[in-house]
Write a protein that holds these residues in place. Structure first.
Motif, PDB file in Angstrom:
ATOM      1  N   ILE A 179     -39.914 -62.291 -70.909  1.00 19.28           N
ATOM      2  CA  ILE A 179     -40.797 -63.320 -70.376  1.00 19.28           C
ATOM      3  C   ILE A 179     -41.700 -62.679 -69.316  1.00 19.28           C
ATOM      4  CG2 ILE A 179     -39.104 -65.117 -70.863  1.00 19.28           C
ATOM      5  CD1 ILE A 179     -38.518 -65.243 -67.857  1.00 19.28           C
ATOM      6  N   SER A 180     -42.601 -63.441 -68.745  1.00 20.27           N
ATOM      7  CA  SER A 180     -43.615 -62.887 -67.841  1.00 20.27           C
ATOM      8  C   SER A 180     -43.029 -62.216 -66.604  1.00 20.27           C
ATOM      9  CB  SER A 180     -44.599 -63.983 -67.425  1.00 20.27           C
ATOM     10  OG  SER A 180     -43.922 -65.040 -66.756  1.00 20.27           O
ATOM     11  N   SER A 181     -41.872 -62.687 -66.126  1.00 21.37           N
ATOM     12  CA  SER A 181     -41.265 -62.089 -64.934  1.00 21.37           C
ATOM     13  C   SER A 181     -40.363 -60.909 -65.252  1.00 21.37           C
ATOM     14  CB  SER A 181     -40.474 -63.151 -64.157  1.00 21.37           C
ATOM     15  OG  SER A 181     -39.543 -63.816 -64.988  1.00 21.37           O
ATOM     16  N   GLY A 182     -40.244 -60.553 -66.534  1.00 20.76           N
ATOM     17  CA  GLY A 182     -39.537 -59.333 -66.919  1.00 20.76           C
ATOM     18  C   GLY A 182     -38.181 -59.511 -67.547  1.00 20.76           C
ATOM     19  N   GLU A 183     -37.554 -60.682 -67.392  1.00 24.73           N
ATOM     20  CA  GLU A 183     -36.226 -60.888 -67.973  1.00 24.73           C
ATOM     21  C   GLU A 183     -36.303 -60.931 -69.498  1.00 24.73           C
ATOM     22  OE1 GLU A 183     -36.232 -62.599 -63.863  1.00 24.73           O
ATOM     23  OE2 GLU A 183     -37.524 -62.826 -65.630  1.00 24.73           O
ATOM     24  N   GLU A 184     -35.240 -60.471 -70.117  1.00 23.21           N
ATOM     25  CA  GLU A 184     -35.155 -60.533 -71.578  1.00 23.21           C
ATOM     26  C   GLU A 184     -35.134 -61.997 -72.014  1.00 23.21           C
ATOM     27  OE1 GLU A 184     -35.203 -58.080 -73.799  1.00 23.21           O
ATOM     28  OE2 GLU A 184     -35.279 -56.467 -72.294  1.00 23.21           O
ATOM     29  N   ARG A 185     -35.947 -62.309 -73.005  1.00 18.10           N
ATOM     30  CA  ARG A 185     -36.039 -63.686 -73.476  1.00 18.10           C
ATOM     31  C   ARG A 185     -34.691 -64.177 -74.021  1.00 18.10           C
ATOM     32  NH1 ARG A 185     -40.562 -66.385 -74.114  1.00 18.10           N
ATOM     33  NH2 ARG A 185     -41.758 -64.458 -74.017  1.00 18.10           N
ATOM     34  N   ALA A 186     -33.916 -63.286 -74.633  1.00 20.19           N
ATOM     35  CA  ALA A 186     -32.602 -63.683 -75.153  1.00 20.19           C
ATOM     36  C   ALA A 186     -31.696 -64.172 -74.027  1.00 20.19           C
ATOM     37  CB  ALA A 186     -31.949 -62.514 -75.880  1.00 20.19           C
TER      38      ALA A 186
END
Length: 321
Positions: free
Chosen positions: A279-286
């Motif tokens: 996502i935009s803040s860097g966390e994995e979408r999963a």
């Protein structure tokens, strides 16, 4: 300890959970450096992969740099219960193999207990893509210093090869890294990197190892959820205590079993290739999608989305004490 199954049906995930009983294990450390009497070593046998066919895993996606040192090594020590195998150079002493096997075998049960799992649960629920899913694989590695002691990846735990120089708190360090080993096996399927943000992975390992956690009233001293990756994390020496604070907030509101189920849901999404990328803040979408799908709550029992937890972290933790 939990037996449960996963089913994706009509767009929803059905999680059936049966709680079973737990167990305790312990190890031995004393003085300024690690000590282990001969009578405490786990029973087992020295074997050769050229005879058994059980070669050290070679897939780079499942190993870190430290554990890759054992690729090609054929000598290993296997505990009598067949749970732990320690590979390494024949130049290392018998004691090095036995000490590593003993610590890992003694402590994995206690670590899994914190995840509300038994060893058999772990075998069933860990990624089937892991080499030797029925065993805990270790590597006596020259790349691991005695101060660092160990380093975990999905396929193996790398261990410093000279137990005579292990630090007095070796048990705590092993526990912390075994928590990462469990995370890797429950939190991804065949991804070539961890799907957990740094603050969650280190926070959970900190709590599992009973390491210091920042007090809730200190929450403004650091913003742990900003640390998604190790290479971009802050440099404050106390940041791990704040990772523990962020994770403990979630665990206290939802229970440790929910945190284990969150990891398994991340693995499920990796297996099915749902929600790849970040996502935009860097966390994995999963991870984010799994977090939201778990219906986690805040300290007042209200639904807690990942976006809200990240945006309102200080407000939430500040109101929780």
């Amino acid at each position: 300890m939990v037996w449960w199954s996963k089913t994706w049906a009509k767009g929803g995930l059905i999680l059936a959970i049966i709680m079973l009983a737990g167990c305790k294990v312990s190890g031995t450390t004393s003085g300024s450096y690690y000590e282990y009497g001969d009578n405490y070593y786990s029973h087992g046998h020295f074997l050769d992969a050229r005879d058994t066919g059980h070669y050290f895993p070679a897939a780079s996606w499942s190993l870190n740099k430290a554990s890759q040192a054992c690729v090609g090594e054929t000598l290993y020590f296997e505990t009598a219960n067949a749970r732990v195998r320690v590979y390494g150079s024949p130049a290392y002493s018998d004691t090095a193999f036995r000490a590593a096997a003993t610590e890992l075998d003694n402590r994995i049960g206690g670590v899994l207990n914190k995840f509300r799992m038994s060893w058999q649960d772990f075998i069933v629920d860990r990624t089937a893509a892991a080499p030797y899913p029925g065993h805990l694989i270790a590597c006596l590695s020259p790349s691991v210093t005695s101060a660092e002691l160990s380093s975990a990846s999905l396929a193996a735990v790398a261990v410093a090869a000279y137990p005579g120089s292990w630090p007095y708190d070796a048990g705590r360090i092993f526990t912390h890294d075994l928590a990462h080993y469990v995370q890797e096996n429950l939190g991804r399927y065949d991804s070539d990197h961890s799907l957990l943000p740094l603050w969650f992975a280190e926070g959970q390992a900190t709590v599992v190892a009973n390491e210091p956690v920042a007090s809730a009233y200190q929450h403004y001293d650091y913003s742990p959820l900003q640390d998604v990756y190790a290479h971009s994390a802050g440099s404050a020496i106390y940041r791990y205590e704040h990772y523990g604070l962020a994770y403990r907030y979630l665990e206290r509101a939802n229970g440790s079993l929910a945190m284990t189920l969150l990891l398994d849901l991340v693995q499920f999404m990796d297996w099915k290739n749902y929600h790849p990328g970040t996502i935009s803040s860097g966390e994995e979408r999963a991870f984010v999608e799994a977090f939201d799908a778990m219906d986690l709550v805040d300290h007042r029992g209200h639904y807690l989305s990942f976006a809200r937890f990240r945006a309102d972290y200080h407000q939430l933790v500040g109101a929780s004490y």
